[in-house]
Design a protein around this motif. Structure first.
Motif, mmCIF file in Angstrom:
data_model
loop_
_atom_site.group_PDB
_atom_site.id
_atom_site.type_symbol
_atom_site.label_atom_id
_atom_site.label_comp_id
_atom_site.label_asym_id
_atom_site.label_seq_id
_atom_site.Cartn_x
_atom_site.Cartn_y
_atom_site.Cartn_z
ATOM 1 N N SER A 651 -15.959 2.565 -1.791
ATOM 2 C CA SER A 651 -16.165 2.713 -3.228
ATOM 3 C C SER A 651 -17.583 3.203 -3.505
ATOM 4 O O SER A 651 -18.409 3.350 -2.591
ATOM 5 C CB SER A 651 -15.882 1.388 -3.930
ATOM 6 O OG SER A 651 -16.735 0.364 -3.437
ATOM 7 N N ARG A 652 -17.896 3.397 -4.747
ATOM 8 C CA ARG A 652 -19.154 4.010 -5.149
ATOM 9 C C ARG A 652 -20.354 3.120 -4.821
ATOM 10 O O ARG A 652 -20.256 1.893 -4.704
ATOM 11 C CB ARG A 652 -19.150 4.303 -6.640
ATOM 12 C CG ARG A 652 -19.143 3.030 -7.495
ATOM 13 C CD ARG A 652 -19.459 3.316 -8.947
ATOM 14 N NE ARG A 652 -19.594 2.070 -9.702
ATOM 15 C CZ ARG A 652 -20.217 1.973 -10.866
ATOM 16 N NH1 ARG A 652 -20.771 3.048 -11.404
ATOM 17 N NH2 ARG A 652 -20.298 0.820 -11.492
ATOM 18 N N MET A 653 -21.503 3.762 -4.703
ATOM 19 C CA MET A 653 -22.801 3.102 -4.625
ATOM 20 C C MET A 653 -23.665 3.668 -5.745
ATOM 21 O O MET A 653 -23.471 4.802 -6.175
ATOM 22 C CB MET A 653 -23.485 3.373 -3.278
ATOM 23 C CG MET A 653 -22.659 3.025 -2.057
ATOM 24 S SD MET A 653 -23.566 3.333 -0.505
ATOM 25 C CE MET A 653 -23.708 5.130 -0.530
ATOM 26 N N SER A 664 -34.777 4.752 -17.247
ATOM 27 C CA SER A 664 -34.213 4.764 -15.894
ATOM 28 C C SER A 664 -33.023 5.716 -15.855
ATOM 29 O O SER A 664 -32.466 6.087 -16.905
ATOM 30 C CB SER A 664 -33.785 3.362 -15.460
ATOM 31 O OG SER A 664 -32.718 2.880 -16.261
ATOM 32 N N TYR A 665 -32.645 6.103 -14.633
ATOM 33 C CA TYR A 665 -31.486 6.970 -14.440
ATOM 34 C C TYR A 665 -30.615 6.341 -13.359
ATOM 35 O O TYR A 665 -31.122 5.914 -12.315
ATOM 36 C CB TYR A 665 -31.912 8.375 -14.015
ATOM 37 C CG TYR A 665 -30.742 9.273 -13.665
ATOM 38 C CD1 TYR A 665 -29.969 9.850 -14.662
ATOM 39 C CD2 TYR A 665 -30.396 9.494 -12.336
ATOM 40 C CE1 TYR A 665 -28.881 10.649 -14.356
ATOM 41 C CE2 TYR A 665 -29.310 10.305 -12.011
ATOM 42 C CZ TYR A 665 -28.552 10.874 -13.018
ATOM 43 O OH TYR A 665 -27.466 11.651 -12.706
ATOM 44 N N ARG A 666 -29.311 6.285 -13.612
ATOM 45 C CA ARG A 666 -28.393 5.699 -12.626
ATOM 46 C C ARG A 666 -27.964 6.779 -11.624
ATOM 47 O O ARG A 666 -27.170 7.666 -11.948
ATOM 48 C CB ARG A 666 -27.192 5.062 -13.302
ATOM 49 C CG ARG A 666 -26.164 4.506 -12.319
ATOM 50 C CD ARG A 666 -25.267 3.459 -12.950
ATOM 51 N NE ARG A 666 -26.002 2.222 -13.219
ATOM 52 C CZ ARG A 666 -25.432 1.091 -13.647
ATOM 53 N NH1 ARG A 666 -24.117 1.052 -13.860
ATOM 54 N NH2 ARG A 666 -26.162 0.015 -13.870
ATOM 55 N N LEU A 667 -28.492 6.679 -10.425
ATOM 56 C CA LEU A 667 -28.178 7.617 -9.349
ATOM 57 C C LEU A 667 -26.944 7.108 -8.615
ATOM 58 O O LEU A 667 -26.903 5.945 -8.199
ATOM 59 C CB LEU A 667 -29.365 7.723 -8.397
ATOM 60 C CG LEU A 667 -29.255 8.731 -7.263
ATOM 61 C CD1 LEU A 667 -29.362 10.155 -7.797
ATOM 62 C CD2 LEU A 667 -30.342 8.483 -6.215
ATOM 63 N N LYS A 668 -25.963 7.971 -8.413
ATOM 64 C CA LYS A 668 -24.690 7.527 -7.857
ATOM 65 C C LYS A 668 -24.299 8.334 -6.626
ATOM 66 O O LYS A 668 -24.652 9.497 -6.482
ATOM 67 C CB LYS A 668 -23.570 7.677 -8.898
ATOM 68 C CG LYS A 668 -23.769 6.902 -10.177
ATOM 69 C CD LYS A 668 -22.641 7.194 -11.150
ATOM 70 C CE LYS A 668 -22.860 6.507 -12.495
ATOM 71 N NZ LYS A 668 -21.766 6.838 -13.453
ATOM 72 N N GLN A 669 -23.558 7.677 -5.760
ATOM 73 C CA GLN A 669 -22.714 8.333 -4.776
ATOM 74 C C GLN A 669 -21.314 7.795 -5.035
ATOM 75 O O GLN A 669 -21.043 6.615 -4.834
ATOM 76 C CB GLN A 669 -23.137 8.026 -3.342
ATOM 77 C CG GLN A 669 -22.110 8.408 -2.274
ATOM 78 C CD GLN A 669 -21.731 9.877 -2.302
ATOM 79 O OE1 GLN A 669 -22.550 10.761 -2.051
ATOM 80 N NE2 GLN A 669 -20.478 10.162 -2.631
#
Length: 730
Positions: A651-653, A664-669
């Protein structure tokens, strides 16, 4: 030696899979006797090319062609089947390693259900997590060894191991101090009873070449003295520009039957690893977003180097006592020398200019492990029970040399290699002495109770400053498991286990605060089919990690004797979820290892940062993991062919990246799946060819993501790649 008695597996009709496994685990003499028994009964079974060896499923996986094991003792020191073990357990067998082209412990960890391989600290600074907590011990033949993947963390070469046994959850009964994550036990190869030599050559993408020799033979006419040597060398480039690595291994072991009741094994291993790509990862933009650089981009320099050399001596003495009791002693001494020279791109200055942080350190690590125990059955209340009593000692001695410039963040991006000068040296010695006892009580035919306890003395000695010393005296570790057999194939269980982690933090009086305690609660059901050839399990678990150090803040800090180091043991983290697994033979020709894990890890208590409470503890680890490995061997005209592969999904990180200005910025994989395929062909009885194709759909993904705009953390996973392996045995 096995006595020539009628094989029990042939005494009654069985399915063909069970019968083939039984025949394959007999000695040659027993196999001949079994064939005669079957002929007399008018029921002849043709085994074809099945190899007859003296290896039993569960004690040694080599030659079994199995993806499971019949017995393992990593959880409690008691030799129990998976069904009898009241915790989630996995075995990565020799067959599974070979089918999937595994070469290092990283590969085995990456294939293990419920375990996450992280490169968050750099592409060559791997860390392992289970149920949300870092694995800080690796075991060799049951002896724990401290592991720090970020600072030292050698990757053991799998060429010298028969199998890797993993027990998830708190494992303090067998490891002593540590995190409530998992015990990873690597079991070494042993000499074979007959002469055998295997030559392996492999060639893959990006000039990845590997050669291996594995030779075993009796060393005297009677076979009471046996030896084995494994040597391996790998030289590889990478999909990353300029990155390269090489790995060398020499492993030798001698086993001697000193008498009918006593066996001594003595061995040595030498492993040397080198790479120039281990620290630096790619920066994100100042807006916190991925820069989407090419996968071949190398943020490092051509002078970087990570070089590690590990030499290990080990011995094992087994003695059979009267009344089915046995005595066993294991000892190990390992010395590792490591030199790390590296850098990473950074933006630590207020104007966020691009610079380079450089670093060099030299580590001299020595680990000594001793373990002795007696085990056997005893009678009480008209029933037979089992008991293990033992003692262990561990010494971890680390000397580190640091160099100037040290974490110097204004080094020019293209400034070349600094003139490193040693500026300091430090040494710390950690020792741990323990005594333990485990018993399995037969309360009734279908009901077993396992009780265990351990007493530890832990001592951290900082040779540079006595103020940093701390001790834990007579720490008590507990273990309990109740197993009820529902029928011939299924059992339900409930278990409790714990583990402690000493802390260097000081309380308000200046004394070390009490250790962190990780408590593992688990309930599950297990199935065993085809006489143990297939194992299944489903478990619900909860881990409460209590007594985590929390800094004293505000006016309360005025009451601290040391205001620079003042904490209370009040933090608490909880991990809970589900663990599903299936491993072994679905049919005679089809092996499978598959598992799904869901683990939600969140902070329960954090007095210093109340906003963290009820929030995810670590967001750059996936909550869901699914992993599958399989191989199918054809029969009939295609009997020389086998096919298989891997499928993994997570699932995502994400990480919330702080930005200048307070936002802030939500950085996703995002969630992603990877598919790998393999095909093998036995040209004849000596030569075997195998092709592994990894990431066949060429998925572009990040194996780790950044936590800041000030230093790099984006690391790509490997693109599609191929590996062709040829193996010649005689």
């Amino acid at each position: 030696m096995s006595r020539l008695t009628p094989p029990r597996c042939l005494a009654a009709p069985r399915n063909h899979l069970a019968l083939a496994i039984c025949m394959a685990t007999m000695t040659p003499a027993l196999a001949q006797q079994g064939e005669a028994h079957q002929s007399a009964a008018g029921n002849v079974l043709e085994l074809g090319a099945t190899e007859i060896t003296n290896t039993q499923l569960g004690s040694t996986t080599e030659g079994s062609r199995s993806y499971t094991t019949g017995a393992m003792s990593t959880a409690t020191k008691l030799p129990m089947t998976m069904r009898e073990t009241p915790q989630a357990v996995t075995v990565i067998t020799r067959q599974r390693m070979d089918d999937m082209g595994m070469t290092s412990i990283n590969d085995a960890i990456d294939a293990t259900p419920g375990v996450f391989l992280s490169y968050a600290s750099g592409p060559g600074r791997q860390t392992y997590y289970a149920r949300g907590f870092e694995i800080d011990n690796l075991m060799y033949d049951g002896i724990p060894s401290g592991y720090n993947g970020v600072n030292v963390g050698v990757q053991p070469n799998l060429a010298m191991f028969d199998r890797v046994e993993i027990v998830r959850g708190a494992t303090g009964l067998v490891t002593g101090a540590g995190n409530p994550s998992a015990a990873v036990n690597m079991v070494r190869k042993r000499p074979l009873g007959d002469q055998r030599v295997t030559l392996t050559g492999a060639a893959g993408s990006w000039d990845d070449y590997r050669g291996e020799v594995d030779a075993s033979s009796p060393l005297n006419e009677s076979g009471t003295l046996r030896g084995r040597v494994v040597t391996s060398y790998r030289d590889a480039n990478s999909y990353i520009d300029g990155a390269e690595e090489d790995h060398g291994l020499l492993y030798a072991i001698t086993e001697a039957d000193l008498s009918d009741d006593t066996t001594l094994a003595v061995g040595f291993s030498h492993q040397k690893d080198k790479t120039n790509n281990f620290w630096g990862a790619s920066l994100v933009g100042l807006d916190g977003r991925h820069q989407d650089l090419p996968r071949s981009y190398n943020p490092g320099t051509d002078w970087e180097n990570k070089e590690q050399e590990t030499n290990t001596l080990f011995a094992e003495l087994r003695h059979q006592l009267a009344n089915d009791w046995k005595l066993q002693f294991n000892g190990s001494y390992a010395k590792q020398n490591a030199l790390f020279s590296g850098s990473y791109q950074s933006r630590f200055k207020a104007d966020r200019r691009l610079e380079r942080t450089v670093y060099q350190t030299k580590n001299d690590e020595r680990q000594t492990g001793l373990d002795a125990f007696a085990s056997g059955p005893f009678q009480a209340f008209g029933r037979t029970h089992e008991l293990v009593i033992g003692a262990s000692k561990r010494i971890y001695d680390m000397t580190s040399d640091d160099y100037d410039p040290y974490n110097f963040s204004s080094w020019p991006v293209d400034g070349g290699k600094p003139d490193f000068t040693r500026i300091s040296s430090s040494r710390a010695v950690t020792s741990q002495d323990g005594v333990y006892m485990t018993t399995r009580l037969s309360l009734a035919d279908p009901l077993k109770l396992i009780l265990g306890g351990r007493l530890d003395w832990y001592d951290y000695d900082d040779k540079e400053s006595s103020e940093a010393d701390y001790k834990v005296t007579r720490n008590v570790t507990r273990y309990a498991g109740l197993i009820y057999d529902l029928d011939d194939h299924h059992s339900v269980y409930v278990s409790y286990s714990d583990i402690f982690t000493p802390q260097s933090n000081k309380d308000t009086s200046g004394s070390p605060i009490k250790p962190i305690v990780g408590k593992n609660y688990e309930v599950g059901i297990k199935g065993e089919y085809f006489d143990g050839a297939l194992n299944a399990s489903a478990a619900l678990f909860r881990i409460d990690q209590e007594n985590r150090a929390v800094n004293v803040t505000g006016a309360d800090r005025l009451n601290c004797s040391d205001q620079q180091n003042c904490s209370v043991a009040s933090g608490e983290v909880r991990s809970q979820g589900i663990d599903l697994e299936l491993q072994g033979a679905l049919t005679e020709n089809w092996q499978l290892g598959a598992g799904y894990t869901y683990a939600r890890v969140h902070t329960l208590k954090d007095a210093a940062n109340p906003q963290n409470e009820n929030q995810r503890f670590d967001t750059d680890m996936p909550e869901h993991l699914f992993k599958l490995s399989t191989v199918y061997r054809f029969q009939g005209p295609l009997e020389k062919l086998r096919v298989g592969g891997n499928l993994s999904w997570q699932s995502r990180m994400y990480n919330d990246i702080p930005l200048d200005g307070g936002s802030s910025y939500r950085l996703k994989q995002g969630a992603y799946a990877l598919t790998s395929l393999m095909a093998g062909y036995a040209v004849n009885e000596n030569l075997d060819l195998q092709l592994n194709a990894n990431n066949v759909f060429d998925k572009k993904y990040y194996s780790s993501i950044s936590t800041s705009t000030q230093y790099g953390g984006d690391t790509y996973g490997a693109p599609r790649n191929l590996m062709l392996t040829a193996k010649y045995s005689f």
